[in-house]
Design a protein around this motif. Sequence first.
Motif, mmCIF file in Angstrom:
data_model
loop_
_atom_site.group_PDB
_atom_site.id
_atom_site.type_symbol
_atom_site.label_atom_id
_atom_site.label_comp_id
_atom_site.label_asym_id
_atom_site.label_seq_id
_atom_site.Cartn_x
_atom_site.Cartn_y
_atom_site.Cartn_z
ATOM 1 N N GLU A 41 67.762 22.674 -43.715
ATOM 2 C CA GLU A 41 67.099 23.280 -42.579
ATOM 3 C C GLU A 41 68.053 23.524 -41.430
ATOM 4 O O GLU A 41 69.159 23.021 -41.384
ATOM 5 C CB GLU A 41 65.927 22.404 -42.107
ATOM 6 N N LYS A 99 57.849 18.821 -39.142
ATOM 7 C CA LYS A 99 58.950 19.778 -39.221
ATOM 8 C C LYS A 99 59.648 19.627 -40.567
ATOM 9 O O LYS A 99 59.872 18.521 -41.035
ATOM 10 C CB LYS A 99 59.940 19.537 -38.077
ATOM 11 N N ASP A 103 60.976 24.807 -40.301
ATOM 12 C CA ASP A 103 59.594 25.232 -40.115
ATOM 13 C C ASP A 103 58.850 24.162 -39.320
ATOM 14 O O ASP A 103 58.979 22.965 -39.602
ATOM 15 C CB ASP A 103 58.886 25.436 -41.454
ATOM 16 N N TYR A 104 58.047 24.590 -38.353
ATOM 17 C CA TYR A 104 57.284 23.682 -37.499
ATOM 18 C C TYR A 104 55.799 23.912 -37.787
ATOM 19 O O TYR A 104 55.265 24.990 -37.508
ATOM 20 C CB TYR A 104 57.574 23.959 -36.032
ATOM 21 N N TYR A 105 55.151 22.912 -38.347
ATOM 22 C CA TYR A 105 53.743 23.003 -38.723
ATOM 23 C C TYR A 105 52.879 22.309 -37.678
ATOM 24 O O TYR A 105 53.168 21.184 -37.268
ATOM 25 C CB TYR A 105 53.492 22.319 -40.065
ATOM 26 N N ILE A 130 52.080 27.373 -39.722
ATOM 27 C CA ILE A 130 53.442 27.318 -39.192
ATOM 28 C C ILE A 130 53.456 27.970 -37.814
ATOM 29 O O ILE A 130 53.049 29.116 -37.646
ATOM 30 C CB ILE A 130 54.428 28.023 -40.131
ATOM 31 N N LYS A 133 59.465 29.358 -37.104
ATOM 32 C CA LYS A 133 60.557 29.304 -38.079
ATOM 33 C C LYS A 133 61.829 29.556 -37.265
ATOM 34 O O LYS A 133 62.173 30.703 -36.982
ATOM 35 C CB LYS A 133 60.373 30.357 -39.169
ATOM 36 N N TRP A 142 56.269 36.025 -40.114
ATOM 37 C CA TRP A 142 55.522 35.350 -41.181
ATOM 38 C C TRP A 142 54.035 35.580 -40.940
ATOM 39 O O TRP A 142 53.596 35.874 -39.829
ATOM 40 C CB TRP A 142 55.854 33.865 -41.239
#
Length: 239
Positions: A41, A99, A103-105, A130, A133, A142
């Motif tokens: 990442e 994370k 990607d941050y959810y 998400i 990104k 996205w």
Amino acid sequence: MNKIKSISAFLLLFSAVIFTSCSVEPYTGSIPSSGDNGGNESANDYWPSAINNQWVFSLNGVNQAPLKMVSIDAIGGNSYFTFNPQSNGGVSQVTRLRKLNGDYYIKSEDIIVAAQAGVPGSTSTGTERILLKDYLPVGGSWTSDYVQTTTYTDPTYPVVTTNFNIVATILEKGSTLTVGSQTFNDVIKVRVVQNITFSGQISSAISYYWYAKNVGSIKIETTSGTTTYTQDLVSYILN
């Protein structure tokens, strides 16, 4: 039916991707350090995560309750940083962050709305999507599509199904933004377009998110219909 529609539209401000409910239990494994969740990442960190990290935002100029990371929980094999419960206008919700690979959810548990103005209380299904990104270039995007259902405490009210289509696009990277008296560098700006289908009718909301490296979210602007909501970062504490 108009009352149901108005509640459904209001919930779009709190909703994300549908998520199957499951138990929450304390996480006992090791927690990756901020910005390092394994794999290849990005080395960046646009939402530092640690217990007691805290952010205070203003909403249209009025300071809100602190958003604070209060625990780490394991759900479905993933570890989440859980924020303190948030309540606003009869709506209560718990949100969590994880994370992975840049990607941050954001995971939102079921949204519970108290009865008000002659409309019964309701529960809308939780969601996960998400938010960011951080490795995508400017123009990268996205998409998320999901269905959310709302059930009312009065059984004479029908179960409401709402379809969401979300398209997020990176607009800026490495920019500078001043919020209040603070100037932030290494900022990513994201546009999020939500198209909501309810009872055959389509409505839209457009949000702009700004994330500062090693700080987190610093500004959010959301326009739904003729109303615009602005959230500005007022202060923060990082551990």
